[in-house]
Each structure stands twice: as C-alpha cells, then as structure tokens.
Design a protein around this motif. Sequence first.
Motif, PDB file in Angstrom:
ATOM      1  N   SER A  92       0.817  -1.220   0.000  1.00 38.71           N
ATOM      2  CA  SER A  92       0.000   0.000   0.000  1.00 38.71           C
ATOM      3  C   SER A  92       0.844   1.261   0.000  1.00 38.71           C
ATOM      4  O   SER A  92       1.815   1.389   0.770  1.00 38.71           O
ATOM      5  N   ILE A  93       0.471   2.187  -0.878  1.00 39.66           N
ATOM      6  CA  ILE A  93       0.970   3.557  -0.838  1.00 39.66           C
ATOM      7  C   ILE A  93       0.090   4.331   0.135  1.00 39.66           C
ATOM      8  O   ILE A  93      -1.139   4.273   0.032  1.00 39.66           O
ATOM      9  N   THR A  94       0.693   5.044   1.092  1.00 38.12           N
ATOM     10  CA  THR A  94      -0.086   5.743   2.105  1.00 38.12           C
ATOM     11  C   THR A  94       0.433   7.165   2.297  1.00 38.12           C
ATOM     12  O   THR A  94       1.590   7.466   2.008  1.00 38.12           O
ATOM     13  N   ALA A  95      -0.439   8.024   2.808  1.00 37.77           N
ATOM     14  CA  ALA A  95      -0.066   9.390   3.188  1.00 37.77           C
ATOM     15  C   ALA A  95      -1.184   9.957   4.054  1.00 37.77           C
ATOM     16  O   ALA A  95      -2.366   9.643   3.848  1.00 37.77           O
ATOM     17  N   THR A  96      -0.802  10.780   5.022  1.00 37.75           N
ATOM     18  CA  THR A  96      -1.772  11.441   5.893  1.00 37.75           C
ATOM     19  C   THR A  96      -1.554  12.947   5.820  1.00 37.75           C
ATOM     20  O   THR A  96      -0.424  13.423   5.966  1.00 37.75           O
ATOM     21  N   CYS A  97      -2.637  13.676   5.584  1.00 33.40           N
ATOM     22  CA  CYS A  97      -2.591  15.133   5.444  1.00 33.40           C
ATOM     23  C   CYS A  97      -3.365  15.763   6.604  1.00 33.40           C
ATOM     24  O   CYS A  97      -4.518  15.384   6.868  1.00 33.40           O
ATOM     25  N   THR A  98      -2.731  16.729   7.293  1.00 30.35           N
ATOM     26  CA  THR A  98      -3.359  17.395   8.437  1.00 30.35           C
ATOM     27  C   THR A  98      -3.328  18.900   8.220  1.00 30.35           C
ATOM     28  O   THR A  98      -2.293  19.458   7.826  1.00 30.35           O
ATOM     29  N   ALA A  99      -4.459  19.570   8.487  1.00 33.03           N
ATOM     30  CA  ALA A  99      -4.532  21.021   8.296  1.00 33.03           C
ATOM     31  C   ALA A  99      -5.718  21.578   9.072  1.00 33.03           C
ATOM     32  O   ALA A  99      -6.703  20.885   9.324  1.00 33.03           O
ATOM     33  N   ASN A 119     -11.806  14.371  12.491  1.00 40.89           N
ATOM     34  CA  ASN A 119     -11.514  15.602  13.215  1.00 40.89           C
ATOM     35  C   ASN A 119     -10.293  15.365  14.086  1.00 40.89           C
ATOM     36  O   ASN A 119     -10.251  14.425  14.868  1.00 40.89           O
ATOM     37  N   ALA A 120      -9.292  16.239  13.949  1.00 40.57           N
ATOM     38  CA  ALA A 120      -8.044  16.076  14.701  1.00 40.57           C
ATOM     39  C   ALA A 120      -7.747  17.294  15.554  1.00 40.57           C
ATOM     40  O   ALA A 120      -6.585  17.587  15.844  1.00 40.57           O
ATOM     41  N   SER A 121      -8.774  18.044  15.963  1.00 41.54           N
ATOM     42  CA  SER A 121      -8.569  19.259  16.756  1.00 41.54           C
ATOM     43  C   SER A 121      -7.962  18.921  18.113  1.00 41.54           C
ATOM     44  O   SER A 121      -8.289  17.896  18.729  1.00 41.54           O
ATOM     45  N   GLN A 122      -7.088  19.812  18.567  1.00 36.75           N
ATOM     46  CA  GLN A 122      -6.426  19.658  19.856  1.00 36.75           C
ATOM     47  C   GLN A 122      -7.085  20.588  20.881  1.00 36.75           C
ATOM     48  O   GLN A 122      -7.742  21.582  20.526  1.00 36.75           O
ATOM     49  N   PRO A 123      -6.936  20.281  22.178  1.00 38.29           N
ATOM     50  CA  PRO A 123      -7.558  21.136  23.209  1.00 38.29           C
ATOM     51  C   PRO A 123      -7.113  22.592  23.126  1.00 38.29           C
ATOM     52  O   PRO A 123      -7.884  23.496  23.441  1.00 38.29           O
ATOM     53  N   GLU A 124      -5.872  22.838  22.699  1.00 34.06           N
ATOM     54  CA  GLU A 124      -5.385  24.220  22.651  1.00 34.06           C
ATOM     55  C   GLU A 124      -5.795  24.936  21.366  1.00 34.06           C
ATOM     56  O   GLU A 124      -5.499  26.118  21.208  1.00 34.06           O
ATOM     57  N   ASP A 125      -6.439  24.238  20.439  1.00 34.85           N
ATOM     58  CA  ASP A 125      -6.857  24.880  19.200  1.00 34.85           C
ATOM     59  C   ASP A 125      -7.991  25.869  19.448  1.00 34.85           C
ATOM     60  O   ASP A 125      -8.760  25.739  20.418  1.00 34.85           O
ATOM     61  N   LYS A 131     -11.516  27.490  19.183  1.00 33.62           N
ATOM     62  CA  LYS A 131     -12.802  26.802  19.112  1.00 33.62           C
ATOM     63  C   LYS A 131     -13.586  27.140  17.847  1.00 33.62           C
ATOM     64  O   LYS A 131     -14.536  26.447  17.506  1.00 33.62           O
ATOM     65  N   CYS A 132     -13.206  28.218  17.186  1.00 37.79           N
ATOM     66  CA  CYS A 132     -13.956  28.601  15.992  1.00 37.79           C
ATOM     67  C   CYS A 132     -13.321  28.053  14.714  1.00 37.79           C
ATOM     68  O   CYS A 132     -13.658  28.479  13.613  1.00 37.79           O
ATOM     69  N   THR A 133     -12.385  27.131  14.869  1.00 32.66           N
ATOM     70  CA  THR A 133     -11.768  26.510  13.697  1.00 32.66           C
ATOM     71  C   THR A 133     -11.688  25.010  13.914  1.00 32.66           C
ATOM     72  O   THR A 133     -11.776  24.525  15.045  1.00 32.66           O
ATOM     73  N   VAL A 134     -11.502  24.284  12.812  1.00 29.60           N
ATOM     74  CA  VAL A 134     -11.466  22.828  12.860  1.00 29.60           C
ATOM     75  C   VAL A 134     -10.151  22.342  12.263  1.00 29.60           C
ATOM     76  O   VAL A 134      -9.740  22.812  11.198  1.00 29.60           O
ATOM     77  N   ARG A 135      -9.507  21.414  12.954  1.00 26.65           N
ATOM     78  CA  ARG A 135      -8.318  20.756  12.418  1.00 26.65           C
ATOM     79  C   ARG A 135      -8.750  19.384  11.900  1.00 26.65           C
ATOM     80  O   ARG A 135      -9.335  18.581  12.635  1.00 26.65           O
ATOM     81  N   THR A 136      -8.462  19.121  10.621  1.00 23.58           N
ATOM     82  CA  THR A 136      -8.898  17.892   9.967  1.00 23.58           C
ATOM     83  C   THR A 136      -7.699  17.054   9.561  1.00 23.58           C
ATOM     84  O   THR A 136      -6.659  17.590   9.162  1.00 23.58           O
ATOM     85  N   GLN A 137      -7.876  15.742   9.636  1.00 25.92           N
ATOM     86  CA  GLN A 137      -6.843  14.795   9.218  1.00 25.92           C
ATOM     87  C   GLN A 137      -7.445  13.866   8.174  1.00 25.92           C
ATOM     88  O   GLN A 137      -8.463  13.215   8.421  1.00 25.92           O
TER      89      GLN A 137
END
Length: 472
Positions: free
Chosen positions: A158-165, A198-204, A206-212
């Motif tokens: 398998s070719i794999t990759a993970t993108c976080t933003a 959803n990959a949001s962290q506690p310190e992020d 609250k009005c934005t979303v971190r996605t993985q």
Amino acid sequence: MPGLFKWFLIFVVATCCLCVHSIDVSTSWLTDTIIGTNATLQCGWTAATGETPATLFLSPNNNSNANYFTCEIYSVPPHACTKDPSALEKYSIATSLRGSVSMLITKLSCTDDGTQYYCIVSNNSKPPAISNSVLRVKVPPTVPTLSNVQTGVKENSSITATCTAGVGYPKAGQIVWKAYRNGQSVNLPPEIVITSMNASQPEDDKCTVRTQSSVTLKANRLHQNISLACFVTNQDFKPTAPDTCTDTKSDLCAQTEPAVVTYPVSKMNLKREPASTLYEGARVTLKCQAEGNPLPTYSWTKIGDENRKLFVVMDGLVSTITLTSLNKSLDAGDYSCKALNIVENEKYIFLGFISLIIDENITQTSTTIQKTPTTVTTVTKTPTGTGSPEATTVISESGNSSNTVSMIVMGVILSAIIIVQFVVIIYLLLRVKGKYLKENKATKKEPRVYDRTVTDPHYIYIDDIHSYTTAS
C-alpha cells in the motif's frame, strides 16, 4: 351620521400618523470579521417626517446592561455617545455620517464568535426600533502537512499518506486529494481509499477545525511514478483547489514524492536480428529485455561453452550481444540470457534461451525462406524455496535450410518422373484402343450362337473373333 364620519376621520388620521411617524433601523458589518483583526459594526436609522429619534443604544448580548453604549442622536455635537463603565476596552463608539453610528471591535478572537449585537433607536414616546446582527469570526485555513508517507513499496503493498490542516470555520473547509504522474494531472485511481477525521487539539481555537485525511492505495506497476497531493479548500478564503501544487503556502497544498513500485523481474522478450536464415561469415545480434523494478542486470552464456566471454552491450533497456563472422562449429548452438534483480533483499532470476542454426555458406537461390522462432516459456521455483521465482524462456528454430532445399529438389524430380510415366501409360492405352476399334470396324460383327442340338453338356462357344471349345 355626521358623528360617525367624524370618528372615521379621526381613525384615518391616527392610522396615517402611526404609519408616517416611524423609525427604521439596520445593522451591518463594514469590515471582514477575520480572527485577529478589527471589525466595525454600523447601525443606521431612517426617521419618517415629523419623527424625532432621540437615543440609540448598542450592546452585545453577553452584557446585561442594555445601555452598553448610549448615543444622543440630536445633540451637539451630533450623535454624541457615552460609554457605560461596564463596556470593555475592545469596544468603542465612533460617530459617522448623519443617520448612523458605528461600533469598533478590536482584535477579534474565538470568544467573540457567535456574539449577537443589538442596535436600539428610541424617540422616548414609542416602543424602540431594534436591529441585531451576529458576529461570525472567520478563520483562514492553514498550510497542510504530510505524515506517514510511504511511496516506495513492493507491488501489491500500500501507498499511504496522511494530510493534516486547519480547515477554518466549522463546515467551511475541507481537504481534497489530487493525483499526478510526470507532472501531469491524472484521475485518482479507483482503488484509492480516503478517510477523514476531526483532529482538533484542546489548545486549538474553538472557531476553527483541524482535519486529518488519509489515503491508502494498493499499488501495482501501473501506479509507477504517481504522486498524491492534498489541498485545503475554504468557502471564505479559497473555495476551490488550484490545478497543481506549485507553491505550498499560496496554494495551501502538500505533495508526495513520485511513487516507486518495485516488482520481480518477469516477461522476458528474446529475439535475433536478422531473423532470416544464417550463413557462415555473416553476423547476428541477440537481444534480451525483461520487465522488473529495480531494472534487472543481464548476463549471457553459450550453453556448453560457459567459459566463453560474450561482449554485452546495453541499448537503452535492452541487453544485446553481437556475433560476427559466424562459424558453424564455433557459434551454432543455444545461448542463455539471465536477468536478475533484488526486491526487498530477495533475489529474482529470469532465464531465457535462444538457438542459433548456421548453414554452410553455399550459393543461395533468389528465394529466401523466412523462419519465425518458436517461443516456449516455463516458470519454476528456485531450489532454495526462498520464494524468489526463476523463469525460463526458450527460443528455438525448427529444421535446416539446406536439408529443406534438398528435399524440395528431390520432390520436384520425383514428381516429374511420375508425370512422364503417367503420360506414357496413357499414350499406350490410347494406341491399343485405336487398334482394337479399327479391327472391329473391318470385321462384321455376328451375334453369338450356341448349338443347342447337342444334348451333351459340352458345348461349342463361337465368339466374334475367337472360338473357344470346351470338352471334357
């Protein structure tokens, strides 16, 4: 009747007064409400003729004091505003054109998101006119980062990759994937699997979303050199993804290196040039090419003369040897081509064989007989049982050209003899038949007569030409 008309006029006048004597209030954001910047909320009003608005109140819903800001509409100076002690420093009131005032909110943060602001205009004699507006703090998306990237794989792995933003305001952004090969955009392979979470962290904020977002692709040799890129789209800032990932910051993208798919050596192709009959003194080139990644290395051997050194040349991806001044006793025979590569520390070998038949250098006829090699391919396991397959390709030529020519000549001679004999026999038969017909024509033909007066079983047979007597 006059009394009724009087009351009717009073009703019409009162209704008109209620309609005319009114105040319209509206609120609007004059600047974009991006996190970290300042925002300006304007409150405007329009008073009907004769209406006298006196006071304007501005207040966010998180403050219990309805008189957060108070503005005297008709005053000197116009729209003079006073600030309640409970008003925060990040809020301030500024007068503007006649008929409106504005509230400045500094350094927007996620705590301001969702706040509802009210503008209330009153003339101190009627219920106030009210307008409200909700503050939505916009958060720009972030440049994505790649992790868990695996692009150098063996076939069927398998070719794999993970993108976080950070994709921005909830439901405003997302991560999308694109595929490229040799710099050109291609469709995403149908076998690819994309998962997002959803990959949001506690310190992020609250009005934005971190996605993985992760991709998985079961690779085969058709996926060679494919690269994957993830893009962040956001309806407030970048609603669509660009065609290519040229600049990671401006395009909000990240791209993997081209995939390297390794696979064992296989599918060997062997041929010789020229493919026509070979004669002593001529030259011939043997060519060998096999599929495999990493590219295989080649070696040639003459069967039965393994110590003979053959000069090997790589012509692109093809391994070749050239034999000049062919000698029947020295060069005729079988040659083997061995292709070898190593995949994940395992050695793979593919063997192919080609036979050379060399005729003596005799005078050739104008007709050249072309012969096509016959190929037989077999695949066997190596004796070690390590799983590295060894395959064999055999190419052989059937027949000998000189023997074939001799057989053809003999066939032609025999056929000519048979035809001559057949003509002679036909001629003799026709001659005998002609003589027979001539004699019949000269002799009158009489019917056959049997002497039936003789009671003895013996008889005399009278024929047209001959007489046969039968007696006991």
